[in-house]
Design a protein around this motif. Structure first.
Motif, PDB file in Angstrom:
ATOM      1  N   SER A  94       2.912  73.536 -31.325  1.00 24.49           N
ATOM      2  CA  SER A  94       4.162  73.701 -31.358  1.00 24.49           C
ATOM      3  C   SER A  94       4.825  72.813 -30.144  1.00 24.49           C
ATOM      4  O   SER A  94       3.922  72.491 -29.247  1.00 24.49           O
ATOM      5  N   ILE A  95       6.159  72.628 -30.312  1.00 22.63           N
ATOM      6  CA  ILE A  95       6.918  72.160 -29.071  1.00 22.63           C
ATOM      7  C   ILE A  95       7.886  73.300 -28.614  1.00 22.63           C
ATOM      8  O   ILE A  95       8.553  73.767 -29.356  1.00 22.63           O
ATOM      9  N   VAL A  96       7.553  73.517 -27.444  1.00 18.45           N
ATOM     10  CA  VAL A  96       8.366  74.781 -26.803  1.00 18.45           C
ATOM     11  C   VAL A  96       9.454  74.173 -25.611  1.00 18.45           C
ATOM     12  O   VAL A  96       8.755  73.321 -24.799  1.00 18.45           O
ATOM     13  N   LYS A  97      10.661  74.616 -26.029  1.00 19.30           N
ATOM     14  CA  LYS A  97      11.772  73.963 -24.888  1.00 19.30           C
ATOM     15  C   LYS A  97      12.026  74.958 -23.964  1.00 19.30           C
ATOM     16  O   LYS A  97      12.242  76.018 -24.142  1.00 19.30           O
ATOM     17  N   LEU A  98      11.807  74.664 -22.583  1.00 20.49           N
ATOM     18  CA  LEU A  98      12.065  75.584 -21.251  1.00 20.49           C
ATOM     19  C   LEU A  98      13.345  74.913 -20.753  1.00 20.49           C
ATOM     20  O   LEU A  98      13.539  73.575 -20.439  1.00 20.49           O
ATOM     21  N   ILE A  99      14.194  75.934 -20.282  1.00 17.70           N
ATOM     22  CA  ILE A  99      15.323  75.653 -19.547  1.00 17.70           C
ATOM     23  C   ILE A  99      15.419  76.282 -18.274  1.00 17.70           C
ATOM     24  O   ILE A  99      15.660  77.622 -18.234  1.00 17.70           O
ATOM     25  N   ASP A 100      15.619  75.744 -17.246  1.00 11.84           N
ATOM     26  CA  ASP A 100      16.038  76.398 -15.865  1.00 11.84           C
ATOM     27  C   ASP A 100      17.151  75.501 -15.253  1.00 11.84           C
ATOM     28  O   ASP A 100      16.931  74.738 -14.454  1.00 11.84           O
ATOM     29  N   ALA A 101      18.369  75.833 -15.684  1.00  8.56           N
ATOM     30  CA  ALA A 101      19.698  75.002 -15.573  1.00  8.56           C
ATOM     31  C   ALA A 101      20.034  74.925 -14.171  1.00  8.56           C
ATOM     32  O   ALA A 101      20.355  74.096 -13.591  1.00  8.56           O
ATOM     33  N   ASP A 102      19.894  76.040 -13.239  1.00  8.98           N
ATOM     34  CA  ASP A 102      20.324  76.157 -12.021  1.00  8.98           C
ATOM     35  C   ASP A 102      19.223  76.175 -10.875  1.00  8.98           C
ATOM     36  O   ASP A 102      19.587  76.246  -9.916  1.00  8.98           O
ATOM     37  N   ASN A 103      17.909  75.501 -11.564  1.00  6.12           N
ATOM     38  CA  ASN A 103      16.962  75.335 -10.507  1.00  6.12           C
ATOM     39  C   ASN A 103      16.526  76.561  -9.663  1.00  6.12           C
ATOM     40  O   ASN A 103      16.230  76.187  -8.490  1.00  6.12           O
ATOM     41  N   ASP A 104      16.505  77.659 -10.151  1.00  7.58           N
ATOM     42  CA  ASP A 104      16.253  78.677  -9.142  1.00  7.58           C
ATOM     43  C   ASP A 104      14.936  79.407  -9.554  1.00  7.58           C
ATOM     44  O   ASP A 104      14.388  80.200  -8.896  1.00  7.58           O
ATOM     45  N   GLY A 105      14.054  78.447 -10.433  1.00  7.84           N
ATOM     46  CA  GLY A 105      12.687  78.754 -10.542  1.00  7.84           C
ATOM     47  C   GLY A 105      12.444  79.928 -11.444  1.00  7.84           C
ATOM     48  O   GLY A 105      11.358  80.223 -11.732  1.00  7.84           O
ATOM     49  N   SER A 109      16.408  79.974 -20.354  1.00  3.93           N
ATOM     50  CA  SER A 109      15.905  80.166 -21.755  1.00  3.93           C
ATOM     51  C   SER A 109      14.807  79.398 -22.351  1.00  3.93           C
ATOM     52  O   SER A 109      14.339  78.439 -21.479  1.00  3.93           O
ATOM     53  N   HIS A 110      14.248  79.739 -23.322  1.00  2.15           N
ATOM     54  CA  HIS A 110      13.101  78.978 -24.019  1.00  2.15           C
ATOM     55  C   HIS A 110      13.141  79.205 -25.597  1.00  2.15           C
ATOM     56  O   HIS A 110      13.547  80.249 -26.182  1.00  2.15           O
ATOM     57  N   THR A 111      12.908  78.288 -26.383  1.00  5.15           N
ATOM     58  CA  THR A 111      12.948  78.201 -27.753  1.00  5.15           C
ATOM     59  C   THR A 111      11.791  77.596 -28.134  1.00  5.15           C
ATOM     60  O   THR A 111      11.163  76.607 -27.444  1.00  5.15           O
ATOM     61  N   THR A 112      11.242  77.890 -29.445  1.00  6.00           N
ATOM     62  CA  THR A 112      10.223  76.953 -30.073  1.00  6.00           C
ATOM     63  C   THR A 112      11.157  75.782 -30.799  1.00  6.00           C
ATOM     64  O   THR A 112      11.773  76.189 -31.813  1.00  6.00           O
ATOM     65  N   PHE A 113      11.111  74.598 -30.346  1.00  2.62           N
ATOM     66  CA  PHE A 113      11.733  73.496 -30.779  1.00  2.62           C
ATOM     67  C   PHE A 113      11.256  73.006 -32.218  1.00  2.62           C
ATOM     68  O   PHE A 113      12.082  72.889 -33.071  1.00  2.62           O
ATOM     69  N   ALA A 114       9.895  73.151 -32.332  1.00  4.48           N
ATOM     70  CA  ALA A 114       9.462  72.663 -33.621  1.00  4.48           C
ATOM     71  C   ALA A 114       7.901  73.135 -33.743  1.00  4.48           C
ATOM     72  O   ALA A 114       7.501  73.280 -32.412  1.00  4.48           O
ATOM     73  N   LYS A 115       7.471  73.013 -34.938  1.00  8.41           N
ATOM     74  CA  LYS A 115       6.028  73.445 -35.289  1.00  8.41           C
ATOM     75  C   LYS A 115       5.434  71.923 -35.361  1.00  8.41           C
ATOM     76  O   LYS A 115       5.674  71.284 -36.358  1.00  8.41           O
ATOM     77  N   VAL A 116       4.466  71.569 -34.565  1.00  4.93           N
ATOM     78  CA  VAL A 116       3.572  70.802 -34.835  1.00  4.93           C
ATOM     79  C   VAL A 116       2.129  70.778 -34.308  1.00  4.93           C
ATOM     80  O   VAL A 116       1.954  71.699 -33.587  1.00  4.93           O
ATOM     81  N   ASP A 117       1.100  70.213 -34.941  1.00  2.79           N
ATOM     82  CA  ASP A 117      -0.365  70.417 -34.493  1.00  2.79           C
ATOM     83  C   ASP A 117      -0.816  69.099 -33.558  1.00  2.79           C
ATOM     84  O   ASP A 117      -0.274  68.162 -33.832  1.00  2.79           O
ATOM     85  N   ASN A 118      -1.447  69.540 -32.813  1.00  2.00           N
ATOM     86  CA  ASN A 118      -2.009  68.459 -31.743  1.00  2.00           C
ATOM     87  C   ASN A 118      -1.068  67.704 -31.155  1.00  2.00           C
ATOM     88  O   ASN A 118      -1.178  66.332 -31.165  1.00  2.00           O
ATOM     89  N   PRO A 119      -0.014  68.233 -30.646  1.00  4.07           N
ATOM     90  CA  PRO A 119       0.797  67.288 -30.009  1.00  4.07           C
ATOM     91  C   PRO A 119       0.371  66.360 -28.751  1.00  4.07           C
ATOM     92  O   PRO A 119      -0.245  67.028 -27.935  1.00  4.07           O
ATOM     93  N   ARG A 120       0.447  65.076 -28.907  1.00  6.07           N
ATOM     94  CA  ARG A 120      -0.334  64.468 -27.707  1.00  6.07           C
ATOM     95  C   ARG A 120       0.640  63.359 -26.810  1.00  6.07           C
ATOM     96  O   ARG A 120       0.253  63.265 -25.707  1.00  6.07           O
ATOM     97  N   GLY A 121       1.631  63.420 -27.290  1.00  7.07           N
ATOM     98  CA  GLY A 121       2.878  62.450 -26.641  1.00  7.07           C
ATOM     99  C   GLY A 121       3.969  63.067 -26.726  1.00  7.07           C
ATOM    100  O   GLY A 121       4.594  63.278 -28.107  1.00  7.07           O
TER     101      GLY A 121
END
Length: 884
Positions: A94-105, A109-121
């Motif tokens: 899958s492609i997982v999207k991570l957000i730390d908008a305020d840079n506090d570490g 939020s996080h979401t599963t952006f899309a389902k794909v196998d063997n993402p290489r790039g």
């Protein structure tokens, strides 16, 4: 796309004027600013202790992260790959999207952006996410290919709006992909300031990759391919690499990679700077034809190059800035290769930078935040329990959010082209071109013309202008070639897209071949090949061949990883001569001052006119040295490479003899043989006949009359007959780790035999398997519940890859000068017990210890299983797997 039209009549007049009169202004090699950009005078050693690390996400969110990309505003897209390089079961990526908008570490939020196998790039640009991944059949569960696709998220909810749209389909070779897995297949992607997506193709190569226009292309072996973001204009950029995983691109469109270990050929990891159209030799030219390739800048030994990035951000300290940063999975290390300009290429010095367990990828956002992905022992088949992503910032870093690109005006986006952040420049460029196509050209041209701006900003302006205007901007680009400092980039932009070449004259490129600046020469030579006009042959043939153009001695391996900037220009001149089909001009040049380059080019011209011309030239000269060169050239043309159907692969130990991997006859082979036989039959001296025998062996001609030197090329089919080979002693030591893991995965093994091997191979010296036994090294009594089969195999073959917590090798130096090394198997406030590799314990008083430190390497030496057969190792693994 709408195009900015400065003034079509004036542009046409400028092209005509240049074509008629040429640019008579004296030229200089003005590269002082470019040379100083690369910080090659910095001598301080990198020190990652002045960096701040923050764990952004662990295996609960991003297990087995094979790749990552960061949008300009800091959204992190992680390619989760629990199939791994050798697995074949779909539905685990899958492609997982991570957000730390305020840079506090802390993740907001996080979401599963899309389902794909063997993402290489992955590339995240505007509301699009480009992904290179393996595709599996829903019906059979078997891999059907690898595609470059694009997802959209126009509502910005963190989930792709729908199915992906393919840009390139089947950019892979199907047989090795299905039988072996995605290891060695097609990998990372990155966008340059020229707007192309560059693709790192592993040595599987690909068969009939198809872009959105229906254009098909096949490539035997590895290299770099590029395509426009809309899936058009697919083309090969460079060829002849092994298993490259990613590309790093600097602001001036220099491209760099760090390859993977050969696992048997002894070629190790090579750091390469690419010149467009270049041939880098793997595997056909590696050994016997290295004079014909562009060599790598360095061979750094064993390792496994993965993600790559070129750092260009003013918020990073100078000692880290303006450098290619290359991840190495095998060494768990991010390296800096400090490059120094050397003619049209570079030299380099490599430095360790950041230690991260099995690092897979690296990217940076427009605020200067770096993100790294760690595989962290997830094995060759992926793991749901391993892997993480970290954020890295320089100490004292102050986070400033990047501008809102969607709300920015055309002028505000133009200002971002001037910044000293490559991420900001590229993001602003793509936004400007997409939202303001009619204004983009005018704004970009102002940036390109502003001599007060840094060179990297002006180059961004040039490439933005070229993308906005296509053929309508060629007049202004032509005018820009008159300025010495930016001539290189204006010429490259003029010839960058074959769809925008209409009306581009030869003159500035022909003049560029003799420019005082070698980088301008390089751009001009490549450009002439892309323009494709045979009238350029005379200028190309005049490129000098250096004295380093010498074939390796018979039986020796040539220098394929020693920088040789002098070979670059004649090498790409040969490539351009072949590209424009300059057979007649090359034949006519035989025997002239340009004969050496002409004969070099003719080696790749499988054309009846080339054969006839070579034979005639041979018969018409009395120059013995020239006759020898002609014989060498025509012997090379006797065979040609077989058409590649993507149904085989050369494995991790390819036949390196060359010059062809799977040679076949062609229409002119009988004529060439008749000519060679006539010469052979006329010889009476043994030395002369031996020369023909050497040609026969070197070029794999298989002409039996010339002796036994010829032999059939060995093509390693990617299939394993386990029954016939599994009992071969010493097989483990002769094969690559990947091949061993594949074999052991498919052999059941006998746990009873494995128990005996656990003793005979010395495992018992450091490991116990039953509770109550004396504590030694890592306890093996529960290993089967902790690690899967491939992970156990890997830990035996690569003991340094995953060192159990608490069992690092400790080195102790005592006050009397003695040194002890081993596991700490017992410790209290006053004493420690250290057990060495043979299982011998030593008790030491802490008051006698002068120094104590943990070593990075396991105490277990690699190679303990080298003498085993596949079946024996499988038995040992089965025994350990049963320990639960």
């Amino acid at each position: 796309m709408l195009k900015f039209k400065p003034n079509t009549l004036l542009a046409g007049a400028a092209l005509l004027a240049f074509a008629c009169t040429g640019n008579n202004k004296p030229k200089t090699a003005d590269f002082t600013e470019l040379k100083s950009y690369f910080n090659s005078d910095i001598t301080s050693t990198t020190d990652s202790t002045d960096l701040v690390f923050t764990n952004l996400a662990g295996p609960d969110l991003v297990p087995s992260p094979a790749a990552l990309a960061v949008s300009a505003n800091g959204e992190v897209f992680v390619g989760v790959d629990m199939i791994g390089s050798l697995g074949k079961t779909p539905g685990k990526g899958s492609i997982v999207k991570l957000i730390d908008a305020d840079n506090d570490g802390t993740l907001d939020s996080h979401t599963t952006f899309a389902k794909v196998d063997n993402p290489r790039g992955i590339i995240a640009m505007r509301d699009q996410v480009f992904v290179l991944h393996t595709v599996f059949s829903e019906e059979t569960g078997i891999a059907t290919g690898m595609d470059l696709v694009v997802f959209e998220d126009k509502d910005n909810d963190g989930v792709a709006d729908g199915p992906s749209q393919p840009l390139i389909k089947n950019i892979c070779s199907l047989e090795p992909l299905t039988s072996r897995g995605t290891d060695h297949a097609t990998n990372g992607i990155r966008m340059g300031i020229d707007g192309w997506i560059y693709i790192a193709v592993g040595d599987f190569g690909f068969h009939e990759a198809t872009d959105r226009t229906g254009k098909k292309m096949t490539m035997l072996g590895g290299g770099i391919v590029r395509v426009r973001p809309d899936g058009t204009e697919m083309e090969v950029y460079a060829h002849g690499t092994r298993n490259i995983y990613d590309v790093a691109i600097d602001p001036f469109m220099n491209i760099y990679t760090r390859g993977n270990t050969n696992d048997g050929g002894g070629w190790n990891v090579r750091f390469i700077h690419y010149t467009q159209s270049g041939e880098f030799g793997y595997p056909n030219y590696f050994k016997n034809f290295t004079n014909e390739i562009i060599p790598a800048l360095v061979d750094v030994g064993g390792g496994s190059g993965t993600g790559s990035y070129f750092m260009d951000d003013y918020r990073w300290p100078a000692k880290y800035n303006h450098t290619p940063m290359m991840a190495d999975w095998g060494r768990s290390q991010l390296y800096i290769h400090r490059v120094t300009m050397d003619g049209p290429s570079f030299t380099q010095d490599v430095e360790e930078f950041i230690k991260l367990p099995q690092i897979t990828d690296i990217d940076v956002d427009a605020s200067g935040r770096m993100f790294l992905a760690a595989w962290d022992g997830a094995g060759y088949n992926g793991s749901p329990d391993k892997g993480y992503v970290v954020k890295v910032e320089p100490k004292g870093f102050v986070f400033e959010p990047f501008i809102d690109l969607k709300a920015a005006s055309a002028e505000e986006l133009g200002e971002q082209l001037k910044t000293q952040s490559s991420v900001a420049r590229l993001a602003a460029q793509q936004e400007l071109l997409a939202r303001f196509p009619q204004e983009a050209g005018k704004i970009a041209l102002r940036v390109a013309l502003d001599k007060n701006l840094p060179l990297e900003a002006r180059v961004a302006g040039i490439y933005t202008y070229a993308q906005a205007t296509c053929t309508d901007g060629n007049g202004e680009l032509l005018s820009l070639t008159e300025e010495d400092k930016i001539r290189e980039f204006a010429l490259r932009a003029l010839a960058d897209r074959k769809t925008c070449l209409q009306g581009v004259p030869l003159d500035p490129f022909v003049e560029g071949v003799t420019d005082p600046n070698d980088r301008v020469k390089s751009a001009a030579i490549v450009g002439l090949g892309r323009i494709g006009n045979p009238e350029a042959a005379e200028a190309l043939l005049a490129v000098a061949v250096p004295s380093s153009f010498v074939e390796p001695e018979k039986g020796t391996e040539g220098p394929h990883a020693t920088p040789n900037s002098a070979i670059v220009l004649p090498h790409i001149a040969v490539q351009s001569l072949v590209e424009i089909g300059a057979v007649d001009a090359a034949v006519d040049a035989i025997g002239s001052d340009h004969s050496k380059l002409a004969l070099w080019a003719l080696k790749y011209m499988h054309d009846p006119k080339a054969v006839d011309g070579l034979i005639e030239a041979y018969k018409n000269t009395e120059d013995k040295a020239l006759k020898v060169e002609i014989l060498s050239t025509i012997s090379r043309l006797y065979k040609e490479e077989a058409p590649y159907a993507g149904d085989w692969w050369w494995g991790t130990r390819p036949d390196t003899h060359g010059p062809y991997y799977k040679a076949v006859d062609w229409s002119e082979s009988p004529k060439i043989k008749a000519f060679l036989m006539e010469e052979w039959n006329g010889l009476e001296d043994a030395a002369g006949k031996m020369y023909f025998a050497d040609l026969n062996e070197k070029n794999r001609m298989d002409i039996t009359e010339f002796g036994d030197g010829a032999s059939e090329l060995t093509v390693v089919e990617n299939t394993i007959d386990l029954e016939s080979i599994k009992n071969k002693k010493g097989q483990v030591g002769e094969a690559s780790i990947e091949d061993v893991i594949i074999a052991v995965e498919n052999i059941q093994g006998d746990p009873v035999k494995g128990k005996a091997l656990f003793t005979s191979q010395g495992c018992v010296a450091c490991h116990s398997v039953e509770k109550g036994q004396p504590l030694k090294g890592p306890f093996m009594g529960q290993i089967g519940s902790i690690m899967n089969r491939s992970q156990i195999t890997e830990s035996i073959l690569k003991p340094n890859a995953s060192i159990s917590q608490g069992f690092a090798t400790v080195q102790v130096q005592t006050n009397d000068g003695k040194t002890y090394m081993g596991f700490v198997t017992g410790e209290n406030a006053n004493e420690i017990v250290l057990q060495d590799i043979a299982g011998n314990p030593t008790k030491l008083s802490k008051s006698d210890i002068k120094e104590r430190k943990e070593l990075e390497n396991s105490m277990m030496p690699p190679g303990l299983a080298n003498s085993l057969s596949y079946e024996e190792l499988a038995s040992l693994v089965s025994y350990l797997q049963s320990q639960k």
